[in-house]
Design a protein around this motif. Structure first.
Motif, PDB file in Angstrom:
ATOM      1  N   GLY A   7       0.427  -0.874  -0.101  1.00  0.00           N
ATOM      2  CA  GLY A   7       0.218  -0.117  -0.069  1.00  0.00           C
ATOM      3  C   GLY A   7       0.802   1.359  -0.219  1.00  0.00           C
ATOM      4  O   GLY A   7       0.588   2.322  -0.213  1.00  0.00           O
ATOM      5  N   ASP A   8       1.780   1.138   0.424  1.00  0.00           N
ATOM      6  CA  ASP A   8       2.840   2.235   0.306  1.00  0.00           C
ATOM      7  C   ASP A   8       3.543   2.685  -0.834  1.00  0.00           C
ATOM      8  O   ASP A   8       3.969   3.775  -1.283  1.00  0.00           O
ATOM      9  N   HIS A   9       3.064   2.074  -1.926  1.00  0.00           N
ATOM     10  CA  HIS A   9       3.428   2.303  -3.253  1.00  0.00           C
ATOM     11  C   HIS A   9       2.531   3.520  -4.050  1.00  0.00           C
ATOM     12  O   HIS A   9       2.057   3.480  -4.005  1.00  0.00           O
ATOM     13  N   GLU A  10       3.850   4.382  -4.854  1.00  0.00           N
ATOM     14  CA  GLU A  10       2.904   5.753  -5.276  1.00  0.00           C
ATOM     15  C   GLU A  10       1.326   5.381  -6.414  1.00  0.00           C
ATOM     16  O   GLU A  10       1.753   4.399  -7.048  1.00  0.00           O
ATOM     17  N   GLY A  11       0.303   5.762  -5.840  1.00  0.00           N
ATOM     18  CA  GLY A  11      -1.243   5.575  -6.636  1.00  0.00           C
ATOM     19  C   GLY A  11      -1.674   3.541  -6.839  1.00  0.00           C
ATOM     20  O   GLY A  11      -3.131   3.479  -7.097  1.00  0.00           O
ATOM     21  N   VAL A  12      -1.126   3.257  -5.790  1.00  0.00           N
ATOM     22  CA  VAL A  12      -1.475   1.900  -4.842  1.00  0.00           C
ATOM     23  C   VAL A  12      -2.415   1.954  -3.468  1.00  0.00           C
ATOM     24  O   VAL A  12      -1.823   2.889  -2.620  1.00  0.00           O
ATOM     25  N   THR A  13      -3.441   1.157  -4.322  1.00  0.00           N
ATOM     26  CA  THR A  13      -4.754   0.988  -2.628  1.00  0.00           C
ATOM     27  C   THR A  13      -4.733  -0.508  -2.916  1.00  0.00           C
ATOM     28  O   THR A  13      -5.014  -1.124  -3.557  1.00  0.00           O
ATOM     29  N   VAL A  14      -4.498  -1.039  -1.693  1.00  0.00           N
ATOM     30  CA  VAL A  14      -4.666  -2.328  -1.573  1.00  0.00           C
ATOM     31  C   VAL A  14      -6.332  -2.552  -0.538  1.00  0.00           C
ATOM     32  O   VAL A  14      -6.430  -2.059   0.354  1.00  0.00           O
TER      33      VAL A  14
END
Ligand code: AMP
Ligand code: GLY
Length: 435
Positions: free
Chosen positions: A347-354
């Motif tokens: 979830g810390d990746h740019e643009g990513v939602t888990v």
């Protein structure tokens, strides 16, 4: 404003996050990934209380089963504001035979078909079709009740298993047999207030479990939006030919349809044809459509629920790609109770939602797998190509024993030269009335 979302999957998690931009959200029964304070300062909570017992200004029903079971009618009888059709409208998804009859009445293009409850008649009709063949359960089967096959023997065996009740219980005691159509698929979700309809941005779903569209059908293994082949002109055509006529028929039958009408279309050489309608948001289409919405979803759904749809949704230019991570054995079975690692890092990746689709807490308060489709990794980026790179990079952080996913979600669309902003600027002067 407080909104109650009914359901517990990735679609409901995406709905909660989008509604949570402008309202407090309580999800019943929800899942352990959902509770949060949104960046706009609203609370997302979960509760075991039934929807009837949740105090909310608006109820949004996620899955089809409670709609088919009459939840929206029961809530409306209690004077609650509900987004989702009553039993009369939900039958569209509850019975494929009924849906096909309405399609015929509305002159909506679809595959040649027949509905049967005896083996002799079903196989006689099957043999009239040139093949490949499609056999569907009449009733609900979680997206898994459809066989598409090149083998007439396999189709006949499938009809026998469905009609006998051995493969899908009562859902299969009636079957729809139809010709297979070829072409890219497109999901067009439209909001409806009983009188007017507005389309959401189209999405494409990946139904088969394995890369290259191989293996059995699932509830959906991934999705992306926008869809380069579905430009504004095609969306207009899909609305004119596949959505508005059907809503007209519903209305003539006295059905006040307030909710999502989801048309599953196949774009054949002879134009778009309807494979199915669903009476709720798609899963995982919702996970790629709502992040692109540049509008107050709570307001939009409340307008539809009150019968006063008038806002034109605006869309971000970004693309969104969602990849579903599934349990070992899915869709035939699923091994559950496995400890899931790496969710925070993903979830810390740019643009990513888990998004959590099928998770629960174990006795020690750790997140473990609790279903077939477990986690959805959804990524926004300026292009489909970049969104897919972001999603797949984030997935590398997530693991549990037996986890599997498709590696080709949105791959073909990412490599097209078509501008990825196609249909992201779709605008309508006003919601369209239909007759
Ligand atoms: P349905 O639940 O009716 O949408 O079917 C699930 C999936 O099965 C669809 O998304 C298609 O991939 C496939 N399918 C269903 N009907 C047909 C058809 N007539 N021709 C080709 N594929 C089909
Ligand atoms: N993604 C397919 C469905 O929601 O039925």
């Amino acid at each position: 404003m407080k909104v109650c979302v009914v359901g517990s999957g990735g679609r409901e998690h995406a709905l909660a996050l989008a509604l949570g931009r402008s309202a407090d959200v309580v999800v019943t029964p929800g899942n352990p990934g959902m509770p949060a304070v949104t960046s706009e300062g609203w609370q997302i909570t979960v509760t075991d209380a039934p929807p009837e017992a949740v105090d909310a200004d608006l109820v949004v029903v996620g899955p089809e089963q409670p709609l088919v079971d009459g939840l929206a009618d029961r809530l409306r009888a209690m004077d609650r504001l509900v987004f989702g059709p009553g039993v009369d409208g939900a039958l569209l998804e509850g019975s494929k035979g009924f849906m096909k009859d309405l399609l015929a009445e509305a002159c909506v293009p679809t595959a040649r078909y027949g509905t049967f409850d005896t083996l002799v008649e079903a196989t006689a009709f099957l043999r009239e079709l040139p093949g490949p063949w499609v056999v569907k359960t009449d009733g609900l089967a979680g997206g898994k009740g459809v066989l598409v096959t090149d083998s007439i023997g396999e189709a006949e065996a499938d009809i026998a298993a469905k009609l006998s009740g051995s493969s899908f219980g009562d859902a299969g005691r009636k079957v729809v047999v139809e010709e297979a159509l070829a072409g890219p698929e497109c999901s067009l979700l439209a909001l409806c207030d009983g009188k007017r309809v507005v389309p959401l941005a189209p999405a494409q779903d990946f139904k088969r479990v394995a890369d290259g569209d191989d293996g059995p059908n699932t509830g959906g293994m991934g999705a992306y939006s926008p869809v380069p082949v579905a430009d504004e002109r095609l969306v207009d055509r899909m609305l004119d030919e596949a959505v508005e006529p059907l809503l007209g028929v519903l209305r003539r039958r006295g059905i006040d349809y307030r909710g999502v009408l989801y048309a599953g279309l196949i774009l054949t050489d002879d134009g778009p044809k309807v494979l199915e309608y669903n009476v709720r948001f798609g899963d995982p289409e919702t996970q790629v459509v709502l992040p692109r919405l540049d509008e107050d979803l709570t307001g939009l759904l409340a307008e539809a629920a009150t019968g006063r749809l008038r806002t034109e949704p605006r869309w971000r230019r970004d693309a969104c790609v969602c990849v579903v991570l599934a349990s070992e054995g899915y869709p035939i079975s699923s091994r559950t109770g496995e400890l899931i690692e790496g969710l925070e890092a993903a979830g810390d990746h740019e643009g990513v939602t888990v998004l959590h689709a099928g998770t629960r807490l174990d006795d020690e308060g750790r997140i473990v797998t609790a279903g077939g489709r477990v986690i959805d990794v959804s990524a926004l980026a300026p292009s489909i190509h970049e969104a897919r790179e972001r999603a797949y990079l984030a997935i590398r952080d997530v693991s549990w024993p037996g986890m599997h996913y498709r590696t080709d979600i949105a791959a073909a669309a990412a490599s097209t030269s078509a501008p990825t902003v196609a249909n992201s600027s779709m605008r309508f002067e006003q919601a369209r009335p239909f007759s």
